[in-house]
Design a protein around this motif. Structure first.
Motif, short mmCIF file in Angstrom:
data_model
loop_
_atom_site.label_atom_id
_atom_site.label_comp_id
_atom_site.label_asym_id
_atom_site.label_seq_id
_atom_site.Cartn_x
_atom_site.Cartn_y
_atom_site.Cartn_z
N ARG A 1 15.02 8.31 50.21
CA ARG A 1 15.89 9.30 50.83
C ARG A 1 16.95 9.78 49.85
O ARG A 1 17.34 10.96 49.87
CB ARG A 1 16.53 8.73 52.09
N GLU B 1 19.67 11.92 55.40
CA GLU B 1 19.59 10.62 56.06
C GLU B 1 20.59 10.60 57.20
O GLU B 1 21.50 11.44 57.28
CB GLU B 1 19.84 9.47 55.09
N THR C 1 15.52 3.88 51.81
CA THR C 1 16.81 4.44 51.42
C THR C 1 16.77 5.02 50.01
O THR C 1 17.37 6.07 49.75
CB THR C 1 17.89 3.35 51.51
N THR D 1 10.79 11.01 56.00
CA THR D 1 10.75 10.49 54.64
C THR D 1 9.32 10.17 54.23
O THR D 1 8.90 10.42 53.09
CB THR D 1 11.64 9.25 54.51
#
Length: 644
Positions: free
Chosen positions: A344, A528, A341, A378
């Protein structure tokens, strides 16, 4: 098996499953013991297994004192880098040991002894690490609660752990905002039935805590005149810490970590998995409130004799999406660990990597990512940008260290995008169907681990053996249920596609939302995404997609939706029945970066879904809620006809 897998990794893995006692006896040689292990595994009362029964050690001694005694006291141990305050402080091993010893003496003066609990409600400040290690020095049990957790969640943890002392910082600082902790701590202590004897408050200049003389004292007053404490030997099977994780009943589950198995597993993992040696700089960009912070900010690097970085900031916004690259360059980081995350978020803000240009990242050998599935897009972006191996790894709060990873220190294996690679030695991973039978290579099922779990994993839940068995050990007797689904391929690589409750049933077809997310993430406009299953009267469930666009990208929502739906149809098939994809400004996440898919699904299904205590920004969920609940009205019922 791939030919390359017949090398050092395969030999180590086979040793670990054929003779685990011999394997872990050798690994225990990396740790200093007060009473060395005789017996390695106590398997007399399955499903309860204990590693290194009868042995004694002190975790703090292994993390600090032994490095000083070995002549490396002047080496940096801890670097506190705080872009939110501008602070930058380096502690040598000697200085850190001395400060830990003094605070351990302060806790001892407050009555804390071996086996007592201490709850830490802290921000990312050096005192958080010092307090954790001070508890370990005394043989006390620490329980870190993420700073800023709500009063109800904090009270529940205080009542369950029953601490003698609470240590708290006066505030946290996030996104330029000062978050006073006193309102939450005061409300939690008022609500809790257990009453800690004292609270020690780390006063930060950004916001001072109003001390109550009958309950509180400042950190400075606590250590004033305190005699440094020596390390207290404890049993290898004694608890080191309790870390609470969410439970389905609403009551958090207290994951217990013992001293001996934890030290052995983490020290072994730093060399064999993370390829990190003493003296190198290791950075886990996480928080001490989460398991990554426990394992790979505090304990594993210091057990190894590496330098660890405590970072008080974000991947973006402190000040920009180049923050991570600044830290790597400035501190000559060799191994970095963060969440997909976070990468991203950087990719969304700086898709071309412009903020990396001009930075010297030549020290960086690896980027490890964990916490949520690393999607191939990613992975490819980070690999191309950094030109270093990007290593996915998969594990849980309960295990404390990786279940599956590419073991860079044992033998670098070929990387397969979308897979965390292979089971780590000690973890006997299987993929099974509903009856517990092994699934053929390439077919999805439930991921389980044969008992006993290796050292470092939870031996039980705090004060609740029955819940431990019920939660993890009953679905498939003789195994630990991970709660994740996935598959093993013909080379033995594991693919983790998400929680088993994220597998949706569309007209009798079991479909992985993770596979659909992989397709959506492949669109060049998407930063995302998340896919959830929503209730449908005809098909049982239907998938819904949500995407966040890359920074600076403008797209017609209807046209983009058509493109994304067509991509899923082409790559997965019409059976996926994905017909709606909404563009949203952000996705709701926990503070550790996991997308709150279950919460989103509950709201979409019309349930009175509580907002999880772990949510990072409740306003994101508030903004998304109308999109979730207006699904049938906006697009009509998708259950009117079967998919073509």
């Amino acid at each position: 098996m791939l030919t390359v897998l017949m090398g050092e990794y395969q030999r180590a893995y086979e040793r670990s499953v054929a003779d685990p006692e011999a394997f872990w006896r050798a690994a225990a040689g990396l740790i200093d013991w007060v009473t060395p292990p005789g017996r390695i595994l106590d398997d007399a009362a399955p499903p309860f297994y204990r590693w290194f029964p009868g042995a004694e050690l002190n975790t703090c001694f292994n993390a600090l004192d032994r490095h000083v005694d070995a002549g490396r006291g002047d080496q940096p141990a801890l670097i506190h880098d705080s872009p939110v305050t501008g602070a930058l402080t380096t502690y040598s091993y000697r200085v850190l040991r001395d400060e830990v010893a003094v605070f351990a003496g302060a806790l001892r003066r407050l009555g804390v002894t071996r086996g007592d609990r201490v709850v830490l409600y802290v921000a990312m400040v050096p005192e958080a690490v010092i307090a954790m290690l001070a508890c370990a020095r005394l043989g006390a049990v620490h329980s870190v609660v993420f700073g800023g957790f709500g009063a109800r969640e904090l009270a529940a943890r205080i009542d369950d752990a029953r601490p003698r002392v609470v240590v708290a910082t006066s505030c946290g600082i996030e996104a330029g905002k000062v978050l006073p902790y006193q309102p939450m701590l005061d409300a939690a202590l008022d609500a809790a039935t257990h009453r800690p004897e004292r609270c020690v408050i780390v006063q930060r200049p950004q916001h001072l805590f109003e001390l109550r003389p009958d309950r509180d004292l400042s950190w400075d007053d606590a250590i004033d005149g305190a005699e440094p404490a020596e390390c207290v030997p404890v049993a290898a099977t004694d608890p080191l810490y309790i870390l609470y994780t969410s439970g389905t009943t609403g009551k958090p589950k207290g994951v217990v970590r013992d001293n001996g198995g934890h030290a052995v597993a983490l020290r072994w993992s730093m060399r064999s998995v993370f390829d990190t040696a003493p003296g190198e700089v290791y950075w886990a960009a996480s928080d001490v409130g989460w398991v990554v912070g426990h394992s790979y900010i505090v304990y594993a690097p210091l057990l190894t004799g590496a330098t660890t970085i405590l970072y008080e900031g974000k991947p973006v916004g402190t000040p920009d999406a180049g923050a991570f690259w600044r830290v790597v360059e400035q501190h000559r980081v060799t191994t970095m660990f963060t969440a997909p995350t976070a990468i991203r978020a950087v990719k969304k803000e700086d898709p071309s990597g412009a903020l990396l240009r001009g930075r010297d990242l030549s020290s960086l050998r690896h980027l490890f990512l964990a916490g949520e599935r690393l999607d191939p897009q990613t992975y490819a972006w980070a690999s191309d940008l950094l030109s270093v191996p990007v290593i996915d790894n998969w594990w849980q709060t309960e295990t404390g260290w990786p279940i599956a990873a590419n073991p860079r220190g044992l033998e670098p294996l070929p990387i397969k995008a979308g897979s965390p690679s292979v089971p780590v030695p000690g973890f006997r991973v299987r993929v099974v169907d509903g009856t517990g039978r092994d699934m053929p290579a390439g077919e999805d099922g439930a991921i389980v681990i044969d008992l006993p779990l290796p050292p470092g994993c939870l031996p039980t839940l705090w004060g609740d053996d029955e819940r431990f068995v019920r939660s993890y050990l009953t679905a498939y007797p003789g195994t630990y249920l991970t709660g994740d689904g996935g598959r093993l391929d013909e080379d033995g690589y594991l693919y983790v596609m998400g929680r088993t409750d994220d597998v949706i049933n569309v007209a009798g077809h079991r479909l992985s939302t993770g596979a659909m997310e992989e397709v959506l993430a492949g669109h060049p406009a998407v930063a995302e995404c998340a896919v959830i299953g929503v209730a449908d009267p005809l098909k049982g469930q239907l998938p819904r997609g949500f995407v966040v666009l890359k920074r600076g990208v403008e797209a017609d929502p209807i046209g983009l939706e058509e493109e994304l739906v067509a991509m899923v149809r082409a790559q997965i098939g019409a059976v996926a029945a994905l017909r709606r994809v909404d563009v949203v400004p952000a996705l709701p996440k926990t503070r550790s970066g996991k997308i709150l898919r279950r919460t989103m699904r509950g709201i979409a299904d019309g349930l009175d879904e509580p907002v999880p205590s772990t949510i990072d920004d409740p306003s994101v969920l508030d903004r998304l809620r109308p999109v979730l609940v207006n699904y049938p009205a906006a697009h009509g019922s998708e259950g009117s006809a079967p998919s073509s």
